[in-house]
Design a protein around this motif. Structure first.
Motif, PDB file in Angstrom:
ATOM      1  N   LYS A 165       1.024  -1.087   0.097  1.00 31.79           N
ATOM      2  CA  LYS A 165       0.022   0.059   0.144  1.00 31.79           C
ATOM      3  C   LYS A 165       0.786   1.038   0.167  1.00 31.79           C
ATOM      4  CE  LYS A 165      -3.784   2.165   2.420  1.00 31.79           C
ATOM      5  NZ  LYS A 165      -4.589   2.218   3.530  1.00 31.79           N
ATOM      6  N   THR A 166       1.913   1.115   0.904  1.00 37.51           N
ATOM      7  CA  THR A 166       2.799   2.334   0.667  1.00 37.51           C
ATOM      8  C   THR A 166       3.536   2.643  -0.678  1.00 37.51           C
ATOM      9  OG1 THR A 166       3.383   2.024   3.185  1.00 37.51           O
ATOM     10  CG2 THR A 166       4.974   3.438   1.857  1.00 37.51           C
ATOM     11  N   ALA A 167       4.025   1.429  -1.126  1.00 38.43           N
ATOM     12  CA  ALA A 167       4.644   1.602  -2.668  1.00 38.43           C
ATOM     13  C   ALA A 167       3.663   2.112  -3.539  1.00 38.43           C
ATOM     14  CB  ALA A 167       5.333   0.223  -2.922  1.00 38.43           C
ATOM     15  N   THR A 168       2.555   1.784  -3.577  1.00 38.74           N
ATOM     16  CA  THR A 168       1.431   2.093  -4.370  1.00 38.74           C
ATOM     17  C   THR A 168       1.099   3.504  -4.359  1.00 38.74           C
ATOM     18  OG1 THR A 168       0.426  -0.029  -4.432  1.00 38.74           O
ATOM     19  CG2 THR A 168      -0.955   1.882  -5.265  1.00 38.74           C
ATOM     20  N   SER A 169       1.246   4.113  -3.092  1.00 37.28           N
ATOM     21  CA  SER A 169       0.894   5.423  -2.603  1.00 37.28           C
ATOM     22  C   SER A 169       1.954   6.446  -3.127  1.00 37.28           C
ATOM     23  CB  SER A 169       0.829   5.752  -1.239  1.00 37.28           C
ATOM     24  OG  SER A 169      -0.278   5.144  -0.717  1.00 37.28           O
ATOM     25  N   ARG A 170       3.230   5.950  -3.030  1.00 36.38           N
ATOM     26  CA  ARG A 170       4.442   6.695  -3.519  1.00 36.38           C
ATOM     27  C   ARG A 170       4.288   6.821  -5.114  1.00 36.38           C
ATOM     28  NH1 ARG A 170       9.275   4.247   0.186  1.00 36.38           N
ATOM     29  NH2 ARG A 170       8.450   5.426   2.162  1.00 36.38           N
ATOM     30  N   GLU A 171       4.055   5.811  -5.680  1.00 38.28           N
ATOM     31  CA  GLU A 171       4.120   5.718  -7.240  1.00 38.28           C
ATOM     32  C   GLU A 171       2.850   6.616  -7.891  1.00 38.28           C
ATOM     33  OE1 GLU A 171       3.506   2.507 -10.933  1.00 38.28           O
ATOM     34  OE2 GLU A 171       2.560   1.996  -8.927  1.00 38.28           O
ATOM     35  N   ASN A 172       1.787   6.596  -7.097  1.00 39.66           N
ATOM     36  CA  ASN A 172       0.856   7.566  -7.662  1.00 39.66           C
ATOM     37  C   ASN A 172       1.132   8.915  -7.441  1.00 39.66           C
ATOM     38  OD1 ASN A 172      -0.897   5.265  -8.228  1.00 39.66           O
ATOM     39  ND2 ASN A 172      -2.075   5.432  -6.325  1.00 39.66           N
ATOM     40  N   SER A 173       1.975   9.305  -6.231  1.00 41.16           N
ATOM     41  CA  SER A 173       2.339  10.502  -6.014  1.00 41.16           C
ATOM     42  C   SER A 173       3.310  10.919  -7.039  1.00 41.16           C
ATOM     43  CB  SER A 173       3.028  10.911  -4.497  1.00 41.16           C
ATOM     44  OG  SER A 173       1.885  10.281  -3.693  1.00 41.16           O
ATOM     45  N   ARG A 185      10.104   4.367 -12.796  1.00 37.54           N
ATOM     46  CA  ARG A 185      10.411   2.952 -13.209  1.00 37.54           C
ATOM     47  C   ARG A 185      10.526   2.152 -11.975  1.00 37.54           C
ATOM     48  NH1 ARG A 185      14.427  -0.086 -14.073  1.00 37.54           N
ATOM     49  NH2 ARG A 185      15.687   1.456 -13.916  1.00 37.54           N
ATOM     50  N   LYS A 186      11.536   3.019 -11.150  1.00 34.76           N
ATOM     51  CA  LYS A 186      11.739   2.137  -9.851  1.00 34.76           C
ATOM     52  C   LYS A 186      10.712   2.152  -8.839  1.00 34.76           C
ATOM     53  CE  LYS A 186      16.674   3.663  -9.849  1.00 34.76           C
ATOM     54  NZ  LYS A 186      17.782   4.354  -9.319  1.00 34.76           N
ATOM     55  N   LEU A 187       9.697   3.189  -8.790  1.00 32.82           N
ATOM     56  CA  LEU A 187       8.753   2.930  -8.002  1.00 32.82           C
ATOM     57  C   LEU A 187       7.691   1.676  -8.216  1.00 32.82           C
ATOM     58  CD1 LEU A 187       7.960   6.651  -7.108  1.00 32.82           C
ATOM     59  CD2 LEU A 187       8.789   5.152  -5.553  1.00 32.82           C
ATOM     60  N   GLN A 188       7.558   1.811  -9.705  1.00 35.02           N
ATOM     61  CA  GLN A 188       6.645   0.600 -10.260  1.00 35.02           C
ATOM     62  C   GLN A 188       7.164  -0.672  -9.914  1.00 35.02           C
ATOM     63  OE1 GLN A 188       6.197   1.149 -14.534  1.00 35.02           O
ATOM     64  NE2 GLN A 188       4.344  -0.603 -14.655  1.00 35.02           N
ATOM     65  N   GLU A 189       8.457  -0.763 -10.054  1.00 35.85           N
ATOM     66  CA  GLU A 189       9.095  -2.134  -9.686  1.00 35.85           C
ATOM     67  C   GLU A 189       9.041  -2.449  -8.255  1.00 35.85           C
ATOM     68  OE1 GLU A 189      13.281  -1.721 -10.769  1.00 35.85           O
ATOM     69  OE2 GLU A 189      12.859  -1.992 -12.847  1.00 35.85           O
ATOM     70  N   LYS A 190       9.010  -1.388  -7.425  1.00 39.65           N
ATOM     71  CA  LYS A 190       8.809  -1.682  -5.971  1.00 39.65           C
ATOM     72  C   LYS A 190       7.366  -1.958  -5.406  1.00 39.65           C
ATOM     73  CE  LYS A 190       9.721  -1.026  -1.470  1.00 39.65           C
ATOM     74  NZ  LYS A 190      10.577  -2.172  -0.702  1.00 39.65           N
ATOM     75  N   VAL A 191       6.307  -1.511  -6.490  1.00 38.15           N
ATOM     76  CA  VAL A 191       5.126  -1.933  -6.269  1.00 38.15           C
ATOM     77  C   VAL A 191       4.772  -3.433  -6.464  1.00 38.15           C
ATOM     78  CG1 VAL A 191       2.649  -1.398  -7.089  1.00 38.15           C
ATOM     79  CG2 VAL A 191       4.265   0.394  -6.240  1.00 38.15           C
ATOM     80  N   GLU A 192       5.463  -3.763  -7.695  1.00 37.40           N
ATOM     81  CA  GLU A 192       5.171  -5.057  -8.286  1.00 37.40           C
ATOM     82  C   GLU A 192       5.733  -6.145  -7.426  1.00 37.40           C
ATOM     83  OE1 GLU A 192       7.000  -5.090 -12.172  1.00 37.40           O
ATOM     84  OE2 GLU A 192       5.198  -3.985 -13.072  1.00 37.40           O
ATOM     85  N   LYS A 193       7.009  -5.831  -6.579  1.00 30.42           N
ATOM     86  CA  LYS A 193       7.608  -6.602  -5.748  1.00 30.42           C
ATOM     87  C   LYS A 193       6.839  -6.702  -4.509  1.00 30.42           C
ATOM     88  CE  LYS A 193      12.069  -7.383  -3.602  1.00 30.42           C
ATOM     89  NZ  LYS A 193      13.622  -6.670  -3.246  1.00 30.42           N
ATOM     90  N   CYS A 194       6.392  -5.688  -4.077  1.00 35.66           N
ATOM     91  CA  CYS A 194       5.404  -5.814  -2.931  1.00 35.66           C
ATOM     92  C   CYS A 194       4.323  -6.609  -3.046  1.00 35.66           C
ATOM     93  CB  CYS A 194       5.134  -4.508  -2.535  1.00 35.66           C
ATOM     94  SG  CYS A 194       6.364  -3.357  -1.604  1.00 35.66           S
TER      95      CYS A 194
END
Length: 438
Positions: A165-173, A185-194
């Motif tokens: 949830k935290t990673a998704t929020s950061r990606e959206n921001s 791209r890095k934020l998106q990879e973090k979301v996928e990993k989570c």
């Protein structure tokens, strides 16, 4: 191991099935031992009450029996009244029997049962408590261990969800702020990993929970077996207490005791047997019109009649030195004197011729029956009340009314007379049986 022990005492609800909640079932063993002590104290206190009540009944009966017997009550009604004291004495004996039965039978039963059921250990506590604790702990251990594992997977899953949830929020921001493509791209990879971690942790959590569910029936069966074992132990204690209380009831319930019933049957028969008419008749015969009486009758005078000596004559003493050995009477002498002395024994110091006294002795008026001083009685001072009216027959006798009070100042003599002093100061003699001491 320490983590496992912590989980064993971590109680999350009040259910028996929660880890560590079997403690209450274990504590019941120690409670049973304490309840045995309480029951013995209860019986002991009741025994003391029975003994004290018996003693009070005995003391009451003794005191009132004396009061009634010394009081004015008489006849069969007096016997009926005293029957109450007899009842108290017999009931006292029965309550002493109750006290003895409570201590010798019931108290000892509890004491012996407690000794057989609970065994103290050298290090403290009871053997039965340790056995119950070990039994429940062994039955619960596998399931508690799996529960701890499942809690770990649940915690990991929840943490993964939180990270995702935290990673998704950061990606959206980042998208809203139009950051550089590399950062996005890095934020998106973090979301996928989570998201992948959430999926894996969820699978582990669900699998662990499924395994725990499979173990639950066996866990419940093992716990119930141990619980039933100590249910049977408690069943023995409860059954024993119930039987013991019934025994106490039998000892306390005097209404079913044939001796108790006999006491009150006897009491009722004694009271019913009292006859008012017989008592009234007895009082009339002994203290009323039914008493016999020597009514005055006309008596002819005769020289041969045996003259009754007066009270004062019975107490006279012959003059010193004179011994009367015979008395003769003639018709000629009767006219001059009531008696003559035919034989006298004179004192050697005084002759008849010198004294002019044909009877001898030192009497100045020639009367050998001259009154001499009576021996004085020991001095006393006791207040008395007249039971009957008395009219003095001689000058040295008192006269008084029934109920009048005066002072007794001399002891009773052989003829039944006492010396007294009236309230006006008059001193004289009176019949001792006409008064009673106050």
């Amino acid at each position: 191991m320490s983590d496992f022990n912590d989980s064993m005492t971590d109680v999350s609800s009040d259910s028996f099935w929660e880890v560590g909640n079997y403690k209450r079932a274990v504590k019941r063993v120690e409670d049973g031992n304490r309840l045995c002590n309480d029951l013995m104290n209860c019986i002991h206190e009741r025994a003391r009450i029975e003994k004290a009540y018996a003693q009070q009944l005995t003391e009451w009966a003794k005191r009132w029996r004396q009061l009634v017997e010394k009081g004015p009550q008489y006849g069969t009604v007096e016997r009926a009244w005293c029957a109450l004291m007899t009842e108290a004495e017999k009931v006292s004996d029965l309550h002493l029997e109750v006290k003895t039965a409570l201590m010798a039978e019931d108290f000892e039963k509890v004491k012996n049962w407690q000794k057989d059921a609970y065994h103290k250990q050298m290090i403290g506590g009871f053997k039965e408590t340790k056995e119950a604790e070990d039994g429940f702990r062994k039955a619960q251990k596998p399931w508690a261990k799996k529960l701890k594992e499942m809690d770990g997977f649940k915690k990991a899953y929840h943490n993964a969800c939180k990270e995702e949830k935290t990673a998704t929020s950061r990606e959206n921001s980042s998208k809203l702020e139009n950051n550089n493509p590399e950062a996005q791209r890095k934020l998106q990879e973090k979301v996928e990993k989570c998201q992948q971690e959430v999926h894996k942790s969820k699978e582990r959590y669900e699998k662990s929970l499924e395994e725990l569910d499979k173990m639950t029936p066996q866990y419940m069966e093992n716990m119930e077996q141990v619980f039933d074992q100590w249910q049977q132990f408690e069943d023995k204690r409860l059954s024993f207490v119930k039987d013991l209380l019934l025994s106490v009831k039998q000892h306390l319930d005097l209404s079913n005791n044939h001796k108790y019933k006999t006491i009150y049957h006897t009491l009722e028969d004694t009271i019913q047997g009292a006859s008012v008419q017989d008592d009234l008749k007895w009082f009339s015969s002994n203290h009323g019109p039914g008493m016999s009486m020597n009514w005055p009758q006309f008596e002819e005078w005769s020289m041969d009649i045996n003259r009754t000596l007066s009270r004062r004559e019975t107490k006279r003493k012959p003059a010193d030195g004179i011994t009367l050995t015979g008395i003769s009477q003639t018709s000629e002498q009767v006219s001059k004197t009531s008696s003559s002395v035919s034989t006298v024994e004179k004192t050697p110091d005084v002759s008849d011729e010198e004294t002019g006294n044909p009877f001898g002795g030192s009497s100045t008026n020639g009367n050998p029956f001259e009154d001499e001083d009576e021996p004085s009685s020991p001095e006393v001072s006791v207040l008395v009340r007249a039971l009957y009216e008395y009219e003095g027959q001689e000058q040295d006798e008192l006269s008084f009314k029934a109920g009048e009070e005066f002072t007794k100042i001399g002891l009773e003599d052989e003829q039944g007379w006492c010396k007294g002093r009236l309230m006006d100061g008059t001193v004289g003699l009176y019949p001792a049986n006409y008064v009673q001491e106050i």
